[in-house]
Design a protein around this motif. Structure first.
Motif, PDB file in Angstrom:
ATOM      1  N   HIS A   5       4.098   0.949  10.208  1.00 20.64           N
ATOM      2  CA  HIS A   5       3.133   1.524   9.274  1.00 20.64           C
ATOM      3  C   HIS A   5       2.922   0.521   8.163  1.00 20.64           C
ATOM      4  N   GLY A  28       8.009  10.856  -2.052  1.00 17.95           N
ATOM      5  CA  GLY A  28       7.961  12.179  -1.418  1.00 17.95           C
ATOM      6  C   GLY A  28       7.517  12.140   0.034  1.00 17.95           C
ATOM      7  N   THR A  29       6.944  11.014   0.440  1.00 22.02           N
ATOM      8  CA  THR A  29       6.441  10.877   1.823  1.00 22.02           C
ATOM      9  C   THR A  29       6.865   9.498   2.326  1.00 22.02           C
ATOM     10  N   GLY A  32       7.544   5.155   7.051  1.00 26.57           N
ATOM     11  CA  GLY A  32       8.263   3.959   7.510  1.00 26.57           C
ATOM     12  C   GLY A  32       8.844   3.167   6.358  1.00 26.57           C
ATOM     13  N   ALA A  33       8.715   3.669   5.145  1.00 24.02           N
ATOM     14  CA  ALA A  33       9.350   3.122   3.936  1.00 24.02           C
ATOM     15  C   ALA A  33       8.766   1.799   3.447  1.00 24.02           C
ATOM     16  N   GLY A  34       7.513   1.522   3.765  1.00 28.44           N
ATOM     17  CA  GLY A  34       6.866   0.306   3.271  1.00 28.44           C
ATOM     18  C   GLY A  34       6.802   0.298   1.746  1.00 28.44           C
ATOM     19  N   HIS A  35       6.289   1.384   1.160  1.00 29.06           N
ATOM     20  CA  HIS A  35       6.233   1.458  -0.300  1.00 29.06           C
ATOM     21  C   HIS A  35       7.646   1.472  -0.879  1.00 29.06           C
ATOM     22  N   ASP A  53      10.886  13.093   3.738  1.00 26.55           N
ATOM     23  CA  ASP A  53       9.828  13.223   4.745  1.00 26.55           C
ATOM     24  C   ASP A  53      10.128  14.460   5.574  1.00 26.55           C
ATOM     25  N   ARG A  54       9.058  15.158   5.955  1.00 26.33           N
ATOM     26  CA  ARG A  54       9.246  16.345   6.798  1.00 26.33           C
ATOM     27  C   ARG A  54       9.624  15.946   8.222  1.00 26.33           C
ATOM     28  N   ASN A  79      10.625  18.819   2.848  1.00 29.95           N
ATOM     29  CA  ASN A  79       9.266  18.907   2.342  1.00 29.95           C
ATOM     30  C   ASN A  79       9.265  18.496   0.861  1.00 29.95           C
ATOM     31  N   TYR A  80       8.296  17.680   0.453  1.00 31.92           N
ATOM     32  CA  TYR A  80       8.312  17.261  -0.959  1.00 31.92           C
ATOM     33  C   TYR A  80       8.115  18.437  -1.914  1.00 31.92           C
ATOM     34  N   ASP A 108       2.209   9.595  -0.596  1.00 33.38           N
ATOM     35  CA  ASP A 108       1.209   8.877   0.211  1.00 33.38           C
ATOM     36  C   ASP A 108       0.913   9.834   1.371  1.00 33.38           C
ATOM     37  N   GLY A 110      -0.917  12.392   4.294  1.00 31.68           N
ATOM     38  CA  GLY A 110      -1.527  12.185   5.616  1.00 31.68           C
ATOM     39  C   GLY A 110      -0.543  11.699   6.651  1.00 31.68           C
ATOM     40  N   GLN A 115       2.888   8.084  13.718  1.00 29.26           N
ATOM     41  CA  GLN A 115       2.628   9.458  14.192  1.00 29.26           C
ATOM     42  C   GLN A 115       1.399   9.520  15.091  1.00 29.26           C
ATOM     43  N   ASN A 226       0.583  23.277   0.333  1.00 35.29           N
ATOM     44  CA  ASN A 226       1.795  22.559   0.031  1.00 35.29           C
ATOM     45  C   ASN A 226       1.614  21.615  -1.157  1.00 35.29           C
ATOM     46  N   ARG A 305      -7.310   1.754   7.936  1.00 34.67           N
ATOM     47  CA  ARG A 305      -6.862   3.057   7.446  1.00 34.67           C
ATOM     48  C   ARG A 305      -7.004   3.170   5.928  1.00 34.67           C
TER      49      ARG A 305
HETATM   50  C1  LIG Z   1       1.073   8.032   5.279  1.00 37.21           C
HETATM   51  S1  LIG Z   1       2.692   8.382   5.739  1.00 37.21           S
HETATM   52  C2  LIG Z   1       3.667   7.592   4.516  1.00 37.21           C
HETATM   53  C3  LIG Z   1       3.854   6.131   4.767  1.00 37.21           C
HETATM   54  C4  LIG Z   1       4.773   5.435   3.787  1.00 37.21           C
HETATM   55  N1  LIG Z   1       4.230   5.427   2.444  1.00 37.21           N
HETATM   56  C5  LIG Z   1       5.091   4.039   4.225  1.00 37.21           C
HETATM   57  O1  LIG Z   1       4.932   3.092   3.425  1.00 37.21           O
HETATM   58  O2  LIG Z   1       5.507   3.860   5.380  1.00 37.21           O
HETATM   59  C6  LIG Z   1       2.829  10.050   5.283  1.00 37.21           C
HETATM   60  C7  LIG Z   1       4.172  10.669   5.606  1.00 37.21           C
HETATM   61  O3  LIG Z   1       4.245  11.890   4.869  1.00 37.21           O
HETATM   62  C8  LIG Z   1       4.976  12.806   5.625  1.00 37.21           C
HETATM   63  N2  LIG Z   1       4.652  14.136   5.075  1.00 37.21           N
HETATM   64  C9  LIG Z   1       3.505  14.815   5.151  1.00 37.21           C
HETATM   65  N3  LIG Z   1       3.587  15.967   4.467  1.00 37.21           N
HETATM   66  C10 LIG Z   1       4.826  15.990   3.918  1.00 37.21           C
HETATM   67  C11 LIG Z   1       5.519  16.913   3.084  1.00 37.21           C
HETATM   68  N4  LIG Z   1       4.944  18.040   2.683  1.00 37.21           N
HETATM   69  N5  LIG Z   1       6.773  16.619   2.678  1.00 37.21           N
HETATM   70  C12 LIG Z   1       7.366  15.463   3.073  1.00 37.21           C
HETATM   71  N6  LIG Z   1       6.772  14.557   3.891  1.00 37.21           N
HETATM   72  C13 LIG Z   1       5.519  14.814   4.299  1.00 37.21           C
HETATM   73  C14 LIG Z   1       4.519  12.559   7.042  1.00 37.21           C
HETATM   74  O4  LIG Z   1       5.462  13.017   7.967  1.00 37.21           O
HETATM   75  C15 LIG Z   1       4.378  11.032   7.049  1.00 37.21           C
HETATM   76  O5  LIG Z   1       5.544  10.426   7.531  1.00 37.21           O
END
Ligand SMILES: C[S@@+](CC[C@H](N)C(=O)[O-])C[C@H]1O[C@@H](n2cnc3c(N)ncnc32)[C@H](O)[C@@H]1O
Length: 317
Positions: A5, A28-29, A32-35, A53-54, A79-80, A108, A110, A115, A226, A305
Motif C-alpha cells: 500500500h 486509527g487506520t 500497511g503502516a506506510g504513514h 485497524d479493524r 475499530n478507531y 486514512d 477507505g 484489500q 462510525n 488512488r
Molecule cells: C487506506 S487504508 C490505510 C493505509 C495506511 N495509511 C498505510 O499507510 O498503509 C485504510 C485502512 O483502514 C482500515 N479501517 C477502515 N475502517 C476502520 C475503522 N473503523 N477502524 C479501524 N480501521 C479501519 C481498513 O481496514 C484499512 O486497512
C-alpha cells in the motif's frame, strides 16, 4: 499474503502533523503502516505510535512492516471508534500511571491496495471471482451477500444512490431483485453480471461496478456512522495543541469531516434569531486546512488512488 500500500499525501500528512522526537501518535487506520513508519521514524528515539485497524490482516502486515521500531509500535485490531477503551487498556498495560499524551491522530479512510488485490478473498474487488463478504473485520456480522439477497429494493436503491452516488441506483436495485428471485447472489461475478445488464461496460472509462461495490462496502462496515461517532471521541483524547488529520476518499466522508471541524471551530451553535446563547457550546478546534489538501500532479501520476484524496486537519484548542 504480500501486503502493499502506497501511503497517500504522505508529505502533506508529515507537514501538518510535524512529528518531533519523542512525541506519541495514533494511527486509527494503520493498514500497511506506510504513514505510521514515517511518523515513527521522526518520533525517534522514544515516541510511540498506537496503530489500530479493524482488519486482522492489516494488523499482521503492520506488525511486520513496523518490526524495526520494536515496542514503540503498539498494534491493536480494533475499530478507531473504540479509541477510548484502547487507550485505557494501553495505559494500564504500558504506561503504569505515567500520563500518555498524543501529539496527533491520523485517519486514512477507505480501502488499502492490499484489500482490493486479487489475493484478498473478501470480495472488495470485482476483478476476480470472490465471495461477497466485504467485512473489514470479523466482529461485523453483516455481509455484502446478506444485503444483496435480503434487503428491500428501496434500501438497496438508497445505499447505491447515497454511498455509491450511482445515477442508475433504482434500475440496479430492481435488477438485483429480479436476479435474486432465480438465484442467490453470493459471488462478485454475479453482481458484475447484474450491473452489466444495466450498463454496457465498453462505454465507460471506470467500470460501473466500482460505485456499487463501494456502496456495499460502506454499508457493510457502517463506515459513515462510525466516522460520525468517532470524530468527537478522537478529538477528546487529544491535549490542547494536538492535531487530528483525516484523509477521505468519498464526498460524504469529506463533508462529515468538514462539518465536524466547522462546528467545533464555532463558539455558539444557537439559531441566529436567538438574542442570547443558550447552547453553551465553546469552540474546541482551530481549522488548519481552510480547503482540503489534495494530491499534487506527480503523486496522482505515480499513485492514481490519490486522485480523490482530501486531507483536512484540525488543531485542538
Ligand atoms: C487506506 S487504508 C490505510 C493505509 C495506511 N495509511 C498505510 O499507510 O498503509 C485504510 C485502512 O483502514 C482500515 N479501517 C477502515 N475502517 C476502520 C475503522 N473503523 N477502524 C479501524 N480501521 C479501519 C481498513 O481496514 C484499512 O486497512
Amino acid at each position: 499474503m504480500a501486503y502493499f500500500h502506497q501511503p497517500v499525501l504522505l508529505n502533506e500528512v508529515l507537514q501538518y502533523l510535524d512529528p518531533q522526537p519523542n512525541q506519541n501518535f495514533i494511527d486509527g487506520t494503520v493498514g500497511g503502516a506506510g504513514h505510521s513508519a514515517a511518523i515513527l521514524e521522526r518520533a525517534k528515539p522514544d515516541g510511540i505510535l498506537i496503530g489500530l485497524d479493524r482488519d486482522p490482516k492489516a494488523i499482521e502486515a503492520a506488525r511486520n512492516n513496523l518490526k524495526k521500531f520494536g515496542s514503540r509500535a503498539i498494534l491493536v485490531q480494533e475499530n478507531y471508534s473504540n479509541i477510548n477503551q484502547v487507550i485505557e487498556k494501553i495505559k494500564n498495560k504500558y504506561d503504569a500511571g505515567r500520563s500518555l499524551q498524543f501529539s496527533a491522530i491520523l485517519l486514512d479512510l477507505g480501502l488499502s491496495s492490499a484489500q482490493v488485490s486479487s489475493e484478498d478473498e473478501r470480495g472488495f474487488s470485482f476483478k476476480t471471482k470472490q465471495v461477497l463478504d466485504m467485512r473489514f473485520g470479523p466482529e461485523t456480522e453483516l455481509t455484502a451477500a446478506e444485503i444483496l439477497n435480503h434487503w428491500p429494493e428501496a434500501e438497496l436503491k438508497r445505499i447505491f444512490k447515497e454511498y455509491g452516488e450511482e445515477r442508475h441506483a433504482g434500475l440496479i436495485a430492481r435488477q438485483i431483485i429480479l436476479y435474486r428471485k432465480e438465484q442467490l447472489i453470493n459471488f462478485t461475478e454475479q453482481l458484475v453480471e447484474v450491473i452489466s445488464q444495466i450498463y454496457d461496460r465498453e462505454h465507460y472509462k471506470t467500470n460501473p461496478a466500482t460505485k456499487i461495490f463501494q456502496a456495499l462496502r460502506i454499508a457493510v462496515n457502517d463506515e459513515l456512522n462510525n466516522l460520525t461517532l468517532a470524530l468527537p471521541k478522537l478529538l477528546s483524547v487529544l491535549p490542547a495543541g494536538g492535531r487530528l488529520a483525516v484523509i477521505s476518499f468519498h464526498s460524504l466522508e469529506d463533508r462529515l469531516v468538514k462539518n465536524f471541524f466547522q462546528t467545533e471551530a464555532k463558539d455558539c451553535l444557537c439559531a441566529k434569531e436567538l438574542p442570547i446563547c443558550v447552547c453553551g457550546h465553546h469552540k474546541s478546534v482551530k481549522i488548519l486546512t481552510k480547503k482540503p489538501i489534495t494530491a499534487q500532479a506527480e503523486e496522482i501520476r505515480n499513485n492514481p488512488r490519490s486522485r480523490s484524496a482530501h486531507l483536512r486537519v484540525g488543531q485542538k484548542l
